[in-house]
Design an enzyme around this catalytic site. Structure first.
Site, PDB file in Angstrom:
ATOM      1  N   ALA A 144       0.809  -1.229   0.000  1.00  0.00           N
ATOM      2  CA  ALA A 144       0.000   0.000   0.000  1.00  0.00           C
ATOM      3  C   ALA A 144       0.837   1.272   0.000  1.00  0.00           C
ATOM      4  O   ALA A 144       0.454   2.273  -0.602  1.00  0.00           O
ATOM      5  CB  ALA A 144      -0.927  -0.004   1.209  1.00  0.00           C
ATOM      6  N   HIS A 145       2.005   1.229   0.687  1.00  0.00           N
ATOM      7  CA  HIS A 145       2.715   2.500   0.882  1.00  0.00           C
ATOM      8  C   HIS A 145       3.422   3.013  -0.362  1.00  0.00           C
ATOM      9  O   HIS A 145       3.995   4.100  -0.364  1.00  0.00           O
ATOM     10  CB  HIS A 145       3.663   2.431   2.089  1.00  0.00           C
ATOM     11  CG  HIS A 145       4.929   1.650   1.899  1.00  0.00           C
ATOM     12  ND1 HIS A 145       6.120   2.243   1.576  1.00  0.00           N
ATOM     13  CD2 HIS A 145       5.191   0.326   2.006  1.00  0.00           C
ATOM     14  CE1 HIS A 145       7.075   1.320   1.518  1.00  0.00           C
ATOM     15  NE2 HIS A 145       6.537   0.144   1.764  1.00  0.00           N
ATOM     16  N   CYS A 154      15.653  -0.319   1.073  1.00  0.00           N
ATOM     17  CA  CYS A 154      15.972  -1.445   1.960  1.00  0.00           C
ATOM     18  C   CYS A 154      17.455  -1.734   2.020  1.00  0.00           C
ATOM     19  O   CYS A 154      17.898  -2.534   2.827  1.00  0.00           O
ATOM     20  CB  CYS A 154      15.245  -2.702   1.500  1.00  0.00           C
ATOM     21  SG  CYS A 154      13.485  -2.523   1.600  1.00  0.00           S
TER      22      CYS A 154
END
Ligand code: PLP
Length: 398
Positions: free
Chosen positions: A202-203, A326
């Site tokens: 979603a983000h 990440c």
């Protein structure tokens, strides 16, 4: 602190859209019942989840019973790759993937290697495009899954997943695609792509963090990942994060508008590339021209460390990144840039710029002005200094 606040890192994450925020606060206020409870308060929460599931399904062209919620795309990637590979083991113990997948895929595959899964990576060309002929030759009757992302997070390359699905199907393999960066940037229809499994977060499309989903075609095997209650058809137990799920659904309701806004970024990308080339002609554009996300540019600035450049831009109120969010703290050159042929040095002279729904022409102009000044400054420092410049902050955020 610079007053400017220009955010060019939308592939890392996005702000939360106002309508998503208001749906989430309404849900937090009124729908706190446990969705598994049999009384009305629980059933109302369950209805919120099912509505969101339909919204996510509609955004990706799936049926709602093919959509499962998880805590993030990293979890979805782990869940699918680990359970599907176990399901087919030992008859079909081979997974074919690409060297430019997100760390949540690559690291899971590397773990699966330790569990006797034969993981092979099909090479990509200098645009990050999977070499289809090689891929075709690699798929055999031991192959359970062909795993290839739809759009790359660092350079924006969009793969021909439809073709890859056809190749895999012809040899009896299933197709798994990490579609995290594609949702909200290009139209997605999992049925047309021919994929059996896909993952989303979603983000990346103006929804909340901490909520992801996976798609599993109804006819394809699926096994529990988190054991416990019956939530998510028993595949992913745990009381649901109702407000996050509702926020994901609301974000997906706007998916077509987001795709149009992303397409509007294309001219910005052209201006950026052309004007930077005019300032520094040896700049290398690592993102392909065709079949690439319209919001993403990855560039190498020979002779300029990305850490220094990022720090300078940040000082002037501009946020860019050096690759996957990440792995920015790992200090290692990007595995994606290395896979497309960059040296370690060039990879460490590269930055990723990713525009978003609120990117405006004046943001581009300001960023170009700042970059131009920085490049000029470096040029004059090099001219005036016979010794190698050792700028402070070289390791900043890498
Ligand atoms: N896959 C891709 C391609 C991504 O870009 C990301 C996030 O950067 C992920 C997976 C992981 O998503 P999440 O942050 O929801 O775990």
């Amino acid at each position: 602190m610079n007053k400017r606040n220009i955010y060019f890192d939308h592939n890392a994450t996005t702000h939360i859209a106002p309508s998503v925020r208001s749906v989430m606060s309404r849900v937090l206020k009124s729908y706190w019942g446990n969705p598994s409870s049999g009384y009305s308060k629980g059933k109302m929460s369950a209805q919120i989840i099912e509505k969101a599931r339909e919204q996510v399904a509609a955004a990706i062209g799936a049926h709602s019973h093919e959509v499962y919620f998880s805590s993030c795309a990293t979890e979805s990637n782990n869940a699918l790759l680990k359970t599907i590979s176990t399901h087919f083991y030992p008859d079909k113990n081979k997974i074919i993937s690409t060297p430019i997948e997100h760390p949540s895929v690559i690291q899971t595959l590397e773990y699966l290697k330790t569990q006797n899964i034969d993981v092979q990576y099909c090479p990509v060309d200098s645009s990050g495009r999977v070499l289809l002929k090689e891929l075709e030759n690699m798929i055999d009757d031991k192959t359970s899954i062909v795993c290839c992302m739809l759009a790359n997070n660092e350079i924006g390359t969009i793969q021909d997943i439809k073709k890859i699905s056809e190749m895999a199907k012809a040899k009896g393999a299933l197709v798994f695609s990490d579609c995290v960066q594609a949702l909200g940037k290009i139209p997605i229809n999992v049925k047309e792509l021919g994929v059996d499994y896909a993952t989303f977060s979603a983000h990346k499309l103006y929804g909340p963090k901490g909520i992801g989903a996976w798609y599993a075609k109804i006819s394809c095997p699926l096994e529990p990942y988190i054991h416990g209650g019956h939530q998510e058809e028993g595949m992913r137990a745990g009381t649901e994060s109702i407000h996050n799920i509702a926020g994901f659904g609301e974000a997906c309701r706007h998916v077509n508008k987001l795709v149009s806004l992303s397409i509007k970024n294309e001219p910005f990308k052209k201006i950026f590339i052309n004007e930077l080339k005019a300032i520094k002609s040896d700049i290398i554009i690592n993102s392909p021209i065709d079949n690439c996300l319209t919001n993403t540019i990855n560039l190498t600035f020979p002779g300029i460390g990305s850490g220094d450049l990022m720090k300078s831009l940040d000082y002037k109120g501009i946020a860019v990144s050096s690759g996957s969010a990440c792995s920015t703290s790992s200090n290692k050159p990007s595995h994606v840039l290395k896979a497309i042929g960059l040296t370690d040095e060039a990879a460490q002279e590269s930055i990723r710029i990713s525009f978003g729904s609120k990117t405006k022409h004046q943001h581009i102009r300001y960023a170009l002005k700042v970059m131009k000044e920085y490049i000029e400054e470096i040029k004059s420092e090099k001219l005036n200094s016979p010794v190698k410049i050792n700028r402070p902050g070289l390791n900043y955020n890498r």
